[in-house]
Write an enzyme that holds these catalytic residues in place. Structure first.
Site, short mmCIF file in Angstrom:
data_model
loop_
_atom_site.label_atom_id
_atom_site.label_comp_id
_atom_site.label_asym_id
_atom_site.label_seq_id
_atom_site.Cartn_x
_atom_site.Cartn_y
_atom_site.Cartn_z
N CYS B 79 -26.07 85.63 -34.52
CA CYS B 79 -26.42 84.49 -33.67
C CYS B 79 -25.77 84.63 -32.29
O CYS B 79 -26.13 85.51 -31.53
CB CYS B 79 -26.06 83.18 -34.35
SG CYS B 79 -26.81 81.74 -33.57
N HIS B 202 -29.40 83.81 -39.15
CA HIS B 202 -28.18 83.73 -39.94
C HIS B 202 -28.41 84.32 -41.33
O HIS B 202 -28.93 83.63 -42.20
CB HIS B 202 -27.75 82.26 -40.08
CG HIS B 202 -27.22 81.69 -38.81
ND1 HIS B 202 -25.89 81.72 -38.49
CD2 HIS B 202 -27.84 81.10 -37.77
CE1 HIS B 202 -25.71 81.16 -37.30
NE2 HIS B 202 -26.88 80.78 -36.84
N GLU B 204 -26.32 84.78 -43.58
CA GLU B 204 -25.52 84.05 -44.58
C GLU B 204 -26.19 82.74 -44.98
O GLU B 204 -25.71 82.05 -45.88
CB GLU B 204 -24.11 83.81 -44.03
CG GLU B 204 -23.95 82.69 -43.01
CD GLU B 204 -24.41 83.05 -41.59
OE1 GLU B 204 -25.05 84.10 -41.41
OE2 GLU B 204 -24.12 82.26 -40.67
#
Lengths: 277, 223
Positions: B79, B202, B204
Site C-alpha cells: 500500500c 493488502h 494480509e
C-alpha cells in the site's frame, strides 16, 4: 472492476455475540471470533463488530476480541461503538482492526473526525450515521422549493420534501442535523466511508431506506454502506441498484442462516450485480 | 525471519499474523539491526504519504530501507509502502519519496465539474475487492526474467485483492509493472524491480489469494 461488498455485522456485548447466531458446527456461537471465521470462509467481503458494551470497565474486552480475530481472519475488520478518543482508535488499529466507525463522538465534536483522519488516514475512519425520516413543511417550504428542481424525484405526492435527521445513541437522541448535509460535512472532514443506517428500517426486515441511501450515496464522493432493514436478498439488490450503495451491511439474515454469503452473492450476480465469488 | 518495519502507521499485526498463518516467522520491529539481519523486509503503511515519510525519518529508518534494498534483500512494500518507493507524491502538495523507483504518485480524479448533481461513478477512496491483471514476466529492456516473477505463482490471473487507497503510482519504466487493475483508469497495482516487490492492495486482508502471495514472498526469502 471493483466489486460491491457484502458486510455481515455482529453486535458484541462484553465480548460476546448478542442474540444467538444460529450456526451449525460452530464451537461457540457466542464467540465473535468463531463467527467471523465462518464468514471469512464463506467469502464475506469485510466484517464489522459493533461493540454495544455498556459499562466502561469492560471496554477493553473488544480490544481482546479484535486481537484474537486478527490471528485467524484475513479480511478487513471494522469496529464501531463507544469510540471517543484518538487513543481508542490507535488501540483498535494496533490490535488488528482496519477501520473504526465513529458516530456520537463525531456529532459531539466534528473536529474529532478531522483529527482522526489526519492522524490515521481517511481510509480507516468510517463515520456512522443513524438517520430518521422527517417531513419538511410550513416555514421550511421556501427552502424546500428551492431544492425542488434539484431533487424532484424525492418529493412525496403531497409535495413535502423528504428529509432525514441524524440521531445518536441508537436512535434515541435527535441532533437537529440534516443527514445529507452531515454526510457532506463528514466527507470534507476526512471521513473515508459512510455507514448509513436507517433507524426507521432497522430491525424491520422491510428493506433499506432506498431514498435515503440514494440521496447520500449520490451526494458524497466516498463509499456508502447501506444498513438497516435487510430482510431478504432482493433487499440487498435494491440497496445496490436503486440505493446506489457501494456496500451493504446485514445482520440477522446471515446470522440466522436464512441465507449464506455465497447464496446472496450468487443471487446478486444472477441479477447483474458485480460481486466477488 | 521476516522483519515488518514498524514506524507507527497502520495495522501491522495482520501482516505479521498473515505470514505466521502460512508458516513464515515474522516480527514487527523498528530496530535497524533486526531489520538488516532479517531474511526479508516488509514496508507496510497506511495513512498520509508525508506523515509516513516523516515517521520513517524520525525513526531513522530511511537509511535502513536504502541499505536493505542495496543489499539485495527481498523487500515487500504494501500500500503506502509501495508509494513511498517512488520519486514523489502529489498528496497535499508535492512530497519527495524514497526515489527507489522512478515515477509519481497521483490521486484518482473523477470530477464531473459541469454538473454538481451527476453521480460520481467512481468513489474515492478506491475501497474494496478488485481484480488484478498480471503483466508479462519478461523485461522488454534486458530480456531477463525478473527475480520476483514467481511471486504470483498459484494465483490465477484476475484474482481479487482488497484495496483501500486514494492515490496510485505511475512508474516511468513499464518494465517494473507486475500487475494492473481497472478502476476508471487502468492503474499499476503491483511492481517488481530487482529485489523489490510492492503492491497497492493488502495481501494480509485478501483472504486466500493474499495469504498465498505472502507465502510466495516468504518462500522467496528463504531461497
Amino acid at each position: 472492476m471493483l466489486t460491491r461488498r457484502i458486510i455481515p455485522c455482529l453486535d458484541v456485548k462484553d465480548g460476546r455475540v448478542v442474540k444467538g447466531v444460529k450456526f451449525l458446527n460452530l464451537r461457540d456461537a457466542g464467540d465473535p471470533v468463531d463467527v467471523a471465521e465462518i464468514y471469512d470462509r464463506e467469502g464475506a467481503d469485510e466484517i464489522t463488530f459493533l461493540d454495544i458494551t455498556a459499562s466502561h470497565e469492560n471496554r477493553n474486552i473488544i480490544i481482546d476480541v479484535v486481537y484474537r480475530t486478527a490471528e485467524r481472519v484475513f479480511m478487513p475488520l471494522t469496529v464501531g461503538g463507544g469510540i471517543r478518543t484518538l487513543d481508542d482508535i490507535r488501540n483498535l488499529l494496533k490490535a488488528g482492526a482496519d477501520k473504526v466507525s465513529v458516530n456520537t463522538a463525531a456529532v459531539k465534536d466534528p473536529e474529532f473526525v478531522k483529527r482522526a483522519s489526519e492522524r490515521f488516514g481517511s481510509q480507516c475512519i468510517v463515520v456512522a450515521i443513524d438517520a430518521k425520516k422527517i417531513q419538511k413543511t410550513g416555514d421550511r417550504r421556501q427552502k424546500a422549493e428551492k431544492k425542488e428542481n434539484l431533487n424532484s424525484e424525492l418529493r412525496t405526492p403531497n409535495s413535502e420534501l423528504l428529509r432525514w435527521e441524524v440521531f445518536t445513541h441508537g436512535g434515541r437522541n435527535p441532533t437537529g442535523l440534516d443527514a445529507v448535509e452531515w454526510s457532506q460535512r463528514m466527507e470534507e472532514y476526512g471521513a473515508g466511508e459512510i455507514l448509513l443506517t436507517s433507524m426507521d428500517r432497522d430491525g424491520t426486515k422491510e428493506g433499506y431506506d432506498i431514498e435515503l441511501t440514494k440521496n447520500i450515496s449520490e451526494t458524497v464522493g466516498i463509499p456508502v454502506i447501506a444498513s438497516g432493514g435487510a430482510g431478504n436478498l432482493q433487499h440487498l439488490y435494491e440497496g445496490f441498484m436503486e440505493g446506489k450503495a457501494d456496500a451493504v451491511l446485514a445482520a440477522s439474515i446471515f446470522h440466522y442462516r436464512e441465507y449464506t454469503i455465497k447464496e446472496a452473492k450468487e443471487f446478486l450476480r444472477g441479477k447483474g450485480v458485480n460481486v466477488r465469488l | 525471519m521476516i522483519a515488518i518495519i514498524d514506524y507507527g502507521m497502520g495495522n501491522l499485526r495482520s501482516v505479521q499474523k498473515g505470514f505466521e498463518r502460512v508458516g513464515h516467522e515474522a516480527v514487527v520491529t523498528n530496530n535497524p539491526q533486526e531489520i538488516l539481519s532479517a531474511d526479508g523486509v516488509v514496508l507496510p503503511g497506511v495513512g498520509a504519504f508525508k506523515d509516513c515519510m516523516r515517521n520513517l525519518e524520525n525513526g531513522r529508518l530511511i537509511d535502513t530501507v536504502y541499505k536493505v534494498i542495496e543489499n539485495g534483500k527481498p523487500f515487500l512494500g504494501i500500500c503506502l509502502g509501495l508509494q513511498l518507493l517512488f520519486t514523489e507524491s502529489e498528496e497535499f502538495g508535492i512530497h519527495k519519496g524514497l526515489d527507489i523507483v522512478k515515477g509519481r504518485v497521483v490521486k484518482f480524479s473523477f470530477n464531473t465539474p459541469n454538473s454538481e448533481l451527476q453521480t460520481p461513478n467512481f468513489k474515492v477512496p478506491h475501497m474494496g475487492w478488485n481484480s488484478i491483471k498480471k503483466s508479462g514476466q519478461w523485461s522488454v529492456v534486458s530480456g531477463q526474467k525478473n527475480q520476483f516473477s514467481s511471486i504470483y505463482e498459484g494465483i490465477p490471473d484476475n484474482s481479487f485483492f482488497y484495496f483501500v487507497h486514494s492515490y496510485y503510482v505511475i512508474p516511468e519504466d513499464d518494465d517494473v509493472i507486475a500487475s494492473t487493475t481497472d478502476y476508471g483508469v487502468e492503474f499499476v497495482s503491483s511492481i517488481y524491480k530487482d529485489n523489490i516487490f510492492a503492491c497497492q492492495f493488502h495481501p494480509e486482508k485478501s483472504q486466500e489469494a493474499g495469504l498465498k502471495l505472502l507465502k510466495n514472498f516468504g518462500d522467496f526469502c528463504k531461497c
